[in-house]
Design an enzyme around this catalytic site. Structure first.
Site, PDB file in Angstrom:
ATOM      1  N   LYS A  79       0.884  -1.214  -0.132  1.00 55.80           N
ATOM      2  CA  LYS A  79      -0.109   0.162   0.111  1.00 55.80           C
ATOM      3  C   LYS A  79       0.977   1.205   0.053  1.00 55.80           C
ATOM      4  O   LYS A  79       1.676   1.198   0.764  1.00 55.80           O
ATOM      5  CB  LYS A  79      -1.016  -0.154   1.235  1.00 55.80           C
ATOM      6  N   SER A 154      -9.827   1.738   2.490  1.00 54.54           N
ATOM      7  CA  SER A 154      -8.675   2.690   1.594  1.00 54.54           C
ATOM      8  C   SER A 154      -8.017   1.541   0.957  1.00 54.54           C
ATOM      9  O   SER A 154      -7.429   2.045  -0.100  1.00 54.54           O
ATOM     10  CB  SER A 154      -8.301   3.599   2.600  1.00 54.54           C
ATOM     11  N   SER A 178     -10.059  -0.461   6.985  1.00 51.92           N
ATOM     12  CA  SER A 178      -9.331  -0.357   5.409  1.00 51.92           C
ATOM     13  C   SER A 178      -8.893  -1.386   5.001  1.00 51.92           C
ATOM     14  O   SER A 178      -8.464  -1.527   3.682  1.00 51.92           O
ATOM     15  CB  SER A 178      -8.486   0.883   5.392  1.00 51.92           C
TER      16      SER A 178
HETATM   17  N1  GLN Z   1     -13.028   4.037   5.692  1.00 50.84           N
HETATM   18  C1  GLN Z   1     -12.758   4.429   6.872  1.00 50.84           C
HETATM   19  C2  GLN Z   1     -12.148   5.968   7.122  1.00 50.84           C
HETATM   20  O1  GLN Z   1     -12.495   6.549   5.926  1.00 50.84           O
HETATM   21  C3  GLN Z   1     -11.558   3.725   7.431  1.00 50.84           C
HETATM   22  C4  GLN Z   1     -10.382   4.102   6.933  1.00 50.84           C
HETATM   23  C5  GLN Z   1      -9.149   3.343   7.314  1.00 50.84           C
HETATM   24  O2  GLN Z   1      -9.073   2.187   7.934  1.00 50.84           O
HETATM   25  N2  GLN Z   1      -7.912   3.885   6.786  1.00 50.84           N
HETATM   26  O3  GLN Z   1     -12.050   6.498   7.970  1.00 50.84           O
END
Ligand code: GLN
Length: 487
Positions: A79, A154, A178
């Site tokens: 990532k 994400s 994410s």
């Molecule tokens: N989708 C969640 C957010 O936007 C989690 C993001 C993540 O885990 N980095 O905060």
């Protein structure tokens, strides 16, 4: 079967029995990337030269009879918020579009030392903020199971790469879901480890008290292998937990006899697709038939976890992202009048809408007068959620629920509805704010042939129990078909 279709544990054995070389594995995955990447868009940066060189080195070491790590020669995608020395690390942001870190994250040091083959850096929502990978400044990533749909986020690039055969394993990061949410939408397996078990050194922070790096792959054993490699105490991370990390692969057992599994009632409520409830209940029945004790429980405060999360995560993000000011890293606006103007222009140009939204919310909840009303309240709620989980794990080994309330939506469908987007994490956030390990496993498809995920949540540092429960389900299913059949 092509090499790119195999799991890491299969390839690891093939390398040792000389059925294939690391170079052949690299070439097969590289060819797969060439044939599908323009449709999927899993990667931001590809590193074929570095990968090829590594594969050749691994083959040379094998030829010399050296004893190598089980993951030597296995292609991995990283990532793009994990720092890689000499390889651009953009966080999918204009702010860091051309940033090349001068150091490696601890997990990257471990991956390099093990002889893993880094294929490239994968796409994400900008600074890991989002649930669809659509907030990436670079490009969108498509779900390999249906190219009109989001891969989730994400870590959408990492999960799409695994489902498309563009990597054998990948690393993601999970702050509120994410790893698990996109893995579920892409039909992959994703583990968010216990907070403190994997070093965050070199992970570009979103919300430091919640961020955790974890593995994404196509078999439970592969997940265990990568978790074994990346976990462990690191003095470079003040929140790293200094305990023994037993080898997960060696102790992997497909047996849930007597295991106590709690069914979390709140996560089967309104808003959860019927096809998802059905698939998860089917899995629960399989566990029961194989000797697990099943009981429904209620954790009332998990309902408020999503609100608490967005206050805490935004507060931390607003503080963490203050470092991107045009002075130390990345972008600096070309024209400005004075220092304040330079800060303003750089940050206005460098960040996208979602990141700005969170910085504004974060600074608001931390400002005097609001701190007690919002931030402190959210921290109290976080404590309450943690306590409810703690009490549950006195009597239970594992908690089961859906991973996501619905399957992958169409690209563009939710991106202009931030609050709706936030509800993508309604089943994943509670484990995050309690610092617990949780894994998602593929457990069927809906009427549109889209993958469905089930989530298992464990007690702190109970990765072994969690993976054993996961391994049992995988065995009962006769393995998972993670790879897209339609690409
Ligand atoms: N989708 C969640 C957010 O936007 C989690 C993001 C993540 O885990 N980095 O905060």
């Amino acid at each position: 079967m092509k090499l790119y279709e195999k799991t890491a544990s299969e390839l690891s054995e093939m390398l040792r029995s000389k059925e294939c070389s690391a170079l052949e594995i690299f070439e097969d995955v590289e060819n797969r990337i060439k044939s599908v990447e323009d449709r999927v868009g899993a990667y931001i940066t590809l590193t074929p030269d570095i990968a090829k060189k590594r594969a050749i080195e691994v083959d040379e070491s094998f030829a010399k009879g050296e004893k190598l790590n089980v993951l030597a020669g296995i292609p991995i995608g990283i990532k793009d918020n994990i720092s890689t020395k000499g390889i651009r690390t953009s966080c999918a942001s204009k702010m860091l579009e051309n940033y090349v870190p001068p150091f490696n994250a601890t997990v990257i040091e471990k991956i390099n030392n093990a002889g893993m083959v880094i294929m490239g850096k994968t796409n994400l929502d900008e600074f890991a903020m989002g649930s669809s990978t659509e907030t990436s400044y670079m490009h969108i990533t498509r779900n390999p199971h249906d190219l009109d749909r989001i891969p989730g986020g994400s870590s959408g690039g990492s999960t799409a790469a695994v489902a498309a055969g563009e990597a054998i394993l990948t690393l993601g990061s999970d702050t509120g879901g994410s790893i698990r949410q996109p893995a579920a939408l892409c039909g992959a397996i994703g583990l968010k480890p216990t907070y403190g078990s994997v070093s965050r050194y070199g992970l570009i922070a979103a919300a430091s008290s919640l961020d955790q790096i974890g593995p994404i792959g196509r078999s439970v054993k592969d997940i265990a292998m990568l978790q074994d490699l990346i976990s462990g105490y690191d003095k470079m991370d003040a929140t790293s937990k200094n305990i023994e990390y037993p080898n997960l692969v060696d102790n992997l057992t497909a047996n849930v006899k007597g295991m106590k599994i709690a069914v979390l009632k709140e996560f089967f409520g309104v808003g959860v697709d019927d096809s998802i409830k059905e698939s998860v209940y089917k899995a629960i029945k399989m566990y029961e038939e194989n000797g697990a004790e099943i009981k429904e429980i209620s954790l009332p405060s998990t309902e408020f976890a999503i609100g608490a999360y967005h206050i805490i995560a935004s507060a931390e993000a607003s503080s963490n992202l203050a470092r991107f000011d045009g002075v130390k890293y990345g972008l600096r606006a070309k024209e400005y009048n004075d220092l304040t103007d330079m800060y303003e222009k750089t940050r206005s140009e460098g960040f996208g809408d979602e990141v700005k939204r969170r910085i504004m919310l974060g600074t608001f909840v931390l400002s005097s007068g609001n701190y007690d009303v919002y931030y402190k309240k959210a921290k109290n709620l976080q404590k309450k959620v943690s306590e409810e989980f703690e009490e549950t794990f006195v009597d239970f080994d594992v908690i089961i629920s859906p991973t996501v309330a619905s399957t992958a939506s169409k690209i563009g469908e939710d991106i202009n509805h931030p609050v709706k987007m936030y509800y993508n994490d309604s089943c994943t956030i509670a484990a995050s704010i309690a610092g617990l390990p949780a894994i998602t496993l593929p457990c069927g498809k809906d009427g549109n042939n889209l993958p469905i995920g089930l989530q298992l949540i464990g007690n702190k540092f109970s990765e072994q129990t969690l993976l054993n429960a996961a391994y049992t389900y995988e065995n009962l299913c006769g393995g998972f078909n993670v790879l897209s059949q339609t690409l």
